[in-house]
Design a protein around this motif. Structure first.
Motif, PDB file in Angstrom:
ATOM      1  N   TYR A 133      43.570  27.935   7.185  1.00 21.37           N
ATOM      2  CA  TYR A 133      43.940  26.529   7.059  1.00 21.37           C
ATOM      3  C   TYR A 133      43.616  26.069   5.648  1.00 21.37           C
ATOM      4  N   CYS A 134      44.595  25.471   4.987  1.00 25.33           N
ATOM      5  CA  CYS A 134      44.380  24.892   3.661  1.00 25.33           C
ATOM      6  C   CYS A 134      44.356  23.375   3.796  1.00 25.33           C
ATOM      7  N   PRO A 135      43.201  22.727   3.602  1.00 22.56           N
ATOM      8  CA  PRO A 135      43.132  21.269   3.737  1.00 22.56           C
ATOM      9  C   PRO A 135      44.031  20.528   2.751  1.00 22.56           C
ATOM     10  N   LEU A 136      44.207  21.085   1.555  1.00 26.61           N
ATOM     11  CA  LEU A 136      45.006  20.403   0.544  1.00 26.61           C
ATOM     12  C   LEU A 136      46.478  20.372   0.931  1.00 26.61           C
ATOM     13  N   CYS A 137      46.975  21.480   1.481  1.00 19.37           N
ATOM     14  CA  CYS A 137      48.375  21.565   1.902  1.00 19.37           C
ATOM     15  C   CYS A 137      48.580  21.161   3.355  1.00 19.37           C
ATOM     16  N   VAL A 138      47.488  21.041   4.096  1.00 14.88           N
ATOM     17  CA  VAL A 138      47.546  20.786   5.536  1.00 14.88           C
ATOM     18  C   VAL A 138      48.387  21.881   6.203  1.00 14.88           C
ATOM     19  N   SER A 139      48.118  23.125   5.822  1.00 10.46           N
ATOM     20  CA  SER A 139      48.902  24.257   6.323  1.00 10.46           C
ATOM     21  C   SER A 139      48.012  25.194   7.124  1.00 10.46           C
ATOM     22  N   GLY A 140      48.286  25.286   8.420  1.00 11.56           N
ATOM     23  CA  GLY A 140      47.570  26.207   9.285  1.00 11.56           C
ATOM     24  C   GLY A 140      48.477  27.363   9.667  1.00 11.56           C
ATOM     25  N   VAL A 141      48.046  28.591   9.372  1.00 17.07           N
ATOM     26  CA  VAL A 141      48.845  29.780   9.658  1.00 17.07           C
ATOM     27  C   VAL A 141      47.924  30.861  10.218  1.00 17.07           C
ATOM     28  N   VAL A 142      48.407  31.572  11.236  1.00 16.02           N
ATOM     29  CA  VAL A 142      47.682  32.708  11.801  1.00 16.02           C
ATOM     30  C   VAL A 142      48.419  33.981  11.412  1.00 16.02           C
ATOM     31  N   PHE A 143      47.663  34.971  10.941  1.00 15.97           N
ATOM     32  CA  PHE A 143      48.249  36.229  10.490  1.00 15.97           C
ATOM     33  C   PHE A 143      47.609  37.406  11.214  1.00 15.97           C
TER      34      PHE A 143
ATOM     35  N   ALA B 299      41.557  27.665  20.416  1.00 20.47           N
ATOM     36  CA  ALA B 299      41.733  26.443  19.630  1.00 20.47           C
ATOM     37  C   ALA B 299      40.687  26.387  18.525  1.00 20.47           C
ATOM     38  N   TYR B 300      41.153  26.057  17.329  1.00 21.98           N
ATOM     39  CA  TYR B 300      40.297  25.982  16.146  1.00 21.98           C
ATOM     40  C   TYR B 300      40.380  24.557  15.600  1.00 21.98           C
ATOM     41  N   PRO B 301      39.353  23.736  15.838  1.00 18.52           N
ATOM     42  CA  PRO B 301      39.409  22.345  15.380  1.00 18.52           C
ATOM     43  C   PRO B 301      39.588  22.256  13.861  1.00 18.52           C
ATOM     44  N   ILE B 302      40.516  21.416  13.449  1.00 17.76           N
ATOM     45  CA  ILE B 302      40.736  21.228  12.015  1.00 17.76           C
ATOM     46  C   ILE B 302      39.485  20.652  11.357  1.00 17.76           C
ATOM     47  N   ASN B 303      38.695  19.876  12.099  1.00 22.79           N
ATOM     48  CA  ASN B 303      37.440  19.346  11.555  1.00 22.79           C
ATOM     49  C   ASN B 303      36.487  20.462  11.136  1.00 22.79           C
ATOM     50  N   ILE B 304      36.624  21.632  11.754  1.00 24.89           N
ATOM     51  CA  ILE B 304      35.818  22.794  11.373  1.00 24.89           C
ATOM     52  C   ILE B 304      36.516  23.580  10.265  1.00 24.89           C
ATOM     53  N   LEU B 305      37.817  23.796  10.421  1.00 24.75           N
ATOM     54  CA  LEU B 305      38.552  24.575   9.421  1.00 24.75           C
ATOM     55  C   LEU B 305      38.585  23.877   8.063  1.00 24.75           C
ATOM     56  N   ASN B 306      38.441  22.558   8.035  1.00 21.95           N
ATOM     57  CA  ASN B 306      38.376  21.848   6.758  1.00 21.95           C
ATOM     58  C   ASN B 306      37.259  22.384   5.872  1.00 21.95           C
ATOM     59  N   PHE B 307      36.190  22.908   6.487  1.00 17.47           N
ATOM     60  CA  PHE B 307      35.024  23.351   5.726  1.00 17.47           C
ATOM     61  C   PHE B 307      34.871  24.867   5.670  1.00 17.47           C
TER      62      PHE B 307
ATOM     63  N   PHE C  34      48.359  34.629  -1.372  1.00 11.01           N
ATOM     64  CA  PHE C  34      48.832  33.243  -1.297  1.00 11.01           C
ATOM     65  C   PHE C  34      48.908  32.857   0.176  1.00 11.01           C
ATOM     66  N   GLN C  35      48.065  31.903   0.593  1.00 13.26           N
ATOM     67  CA  GLN C  35      47.863  31.649   2.023  1.00 13.26           C
ATOM     68  C   GLN C  35      49.127  31.260   2.772  1.00 13.26           C
ATOM     69  N   VAL C  36      49.834  30.255   2.308  1.00 14.45           N
ATOM     70  CA  VAL C  36      50.918  29.714   3.122  1.00 14.45           C
ATOM     71  C   VAL C  36      52.045  30.728   3.320  1.00 14.45           C
ATOM     72  N   ALA C  37      52.210  31.644   2.359  1.00 13.31           N
ATOM     73  CA  ALA C  37      53.265  32.655   2.457  1.00 13.31           C
ATOM     74  C   ALA C  37      52.746  33.991   2.968  1.00 13.31           C
ATOM     75  N   GLY C  38      51.410  34.159   3.020  1.00 12.33           N
ATOM     76  CA  GLY C  38      50.848  35.443   3.423  1.00 12.33           C
ATOM     77  C   GLY C  38      51.248  36.562   2.482  1.00 12.33           C
TER      78      GLY C  38
ATOM     79  N   THR D 210      49.833  23.586  15.376  1.00 17.14           N
ATOM     80  CA  THR D 210      48.846  22.551  15.091  1.00 17.14           C
ATOM     81  C   THR D 210      49.251  21.300  15.853  1.00 17.14           C
ATOM     82  N   MET D 211      48.339  20.802  16.680  1.00 18.16           N
ATOM     83  CA  MET D 211      48.654  19.645  17.519  1.00 18.16           C
ATOM     84  C   MET D 211      47.366  18.941  17.920  1.00 18.16           C
ATOM     85  N   PRO D 212      47.468  17.728  18.482  1.00 20.18           N
ATOM     86  CA  PRO D 212      46.261  17.051  18.960  1.00 20.18           C
ATOM     87  C   PRO D 212      45.564  17.863  20.053  1.00 20.18           C
ATOM     88  N   TRP D 213      44.243  17.810  20.032  1.00 23.06           N
ATOM     89  CA  TRP D 213      43.441  18.554  20.987  1.00 23.06           C
ATOM     90  C   TRP D 213      43.815  18.205  22.432  1.00 23.06           C
TER      91      TRP D 213
END
Length: 253
Positions: A143-153, A118-126, A187-191, A210-213
Motif C-alpha cells: 500500500y502506498c499512502p501517497l498514491c492511495v494504491s493497494g496491490v497484492v502480488f 483484511a489489512y486495515p489501511i490505518n496500519i498499512l499507512n505506517f 515500482f509498487q503500483v506496476a509490480g 479496497t473497501m470500507p471494513w
C-alpha cells in the motif's frame, strides 16, 4: 509527478560487469520484524527508468529532504532501507479482534481459497508492506499512502521467492520496494523491476479490493484481520500504529 506506470519507451541500459557492487550490506533497523540477513547492493548500471527520477525521502537526516538515486551515497542509501518497517511475521485475529476499527475505515482485502484476509489501511499507512505465505503461496501485501494504491502480488517470480523491503524512495510519487535476494528496485503500483539485475521482470498481481471494513466484513464474516507481528514485537490491538522516523528505523510512539 503523478502516480502511474513507467515509460515503456525507456529500454534497460546494458550492465557494466566491472561496475556492479556485489558487497552485501546489513539493512535491519532497530525494532524491525525482519529476520537479519545480508542484501546485495542494487546494481545501478541496469535500469529502465532514469535514476534521477527515483527520489529518496531522507526524513530530514541530511540537509536535502529528497535525494535522487543518481546522487545518493551508498551509505545513506543503505541507512534508509526499511526506515518504514514492513511486516514480515504477521499475526491475525478474528473480525472482532480490533475494537478500534470502525465500519467506515478502509481495509485492503484479499481472498485465498475459502479464507479472507483484511489489512486495515490505518496500519498499512505506517508499514506499507506485509510479506506472508497464505494458502501455501508467498504473497506481498502493498500500500502506498501517497498514491492511495493497494496491490497484492505473488512473491514468486522468475523461479524464485522474493522477500521485499522499503527503499524509502519514490518513483512517479509511488513507493519503490527492493527485494532481499538481489537488491533490485521495484515500482509498487506496476509490480515492475526498474533498477537492478531483475530489471524488466514483473510481479503477478493477485485479486484484491479496497473497501470500507463494514462492507468487507459483511461479505466475509469469517475474515481474518492483521493484528500484529509474531513474537509480540508489535501489536495493533489497542489502536493503529503511530510512527516517527528516526535514523534508520521507524520508532513506534
Amino acid at each position: 509527478m503523478a502516480c502511474g506506470g513507467s515509460d515503456p519507451t525507456l529500454a534497460p541500459t546494458q550492465p557494466d560487469p566491472t561496475s556492479a557492487n556485489l558487497e552485501p550490506t546489513s539493512i535491519i533497523p532497530e525494532g524491525s520484524s525482519v529476520v537479519p540477513k545480508l542484501v546485495p547492493d542494487v546494481d545501478k548500471s541496469i535500469h529502465s527508468v532514469p535514476l534521477e527520477d527515483i527520489l529518496f525521502d531522507t526524513f530530514g537526516t541530511v540537509s536535502a529532504r529528497f535525494v535522487p538515486l543518481s546522487e545518493i551515497s551508498d551509505e545513506l542509501q543503505a541507512d534508509l532501507r526499511d526506515a518504514i518497517i514492513p511486516v514480515d511475521l504477521p499475526v491475525y485475529g478474528g473480525s472482532d479482534a480490533l475494537p478500534w476499527l470502525e465500519d467506515d475505515d478502509l481495509v485492503l482485502g484479499y481472498e485465498s481459497g475459502d479464507e479472507a484476509f483484511a489489512y486495515p489501511i490505518n496500519i498499512l499507512n505506517f508499514h506499507e508492506m506485509v510479506n506472508d505465505v497464505i494458502g501455501g503461496d508467498p504473497v506481498l501485501i502493498t500500500y502506498c499512502p501517497l498514491c492511495v494504491s493497494g496491490v497484492v502480488f505473488s512473491r514468486a517470480v522468475d523461479g524464485q521467492t522474493l522477500t521485499f523491503g522499503n527503499t524509502s524512495a519514490l518513483y512517479q510519487s509511488d513507493l519503490v520496494m527492493y527485494d532481499h535476494q538481489t537488491g533490485t528496485y521495484w515500482f509498487q503500483v506496476a509490480g515492475e523491476a526498474v533498477v537492478g539485475t531483475m530489471t524488466g521482470s514483473h510481479l503477478d498481481s493477485l485479486p484484491s479490493a479496497t473497501m470500507p471494513w463494514g462492507r468487507w466484513k459483511s461479505l466475509h464474516p469469517d475474515t481474518l484481520l492483521l493484528t500484529g507481528v509474531e513474537g509480540g514485537l508489535e501489536t495493533f490491538l489497542r489502536g493503529p500504529p503511530t510512527a516517527t522516523v528516526s535514523g534508520a528505523g521507524t520508532k513506534k510512539s
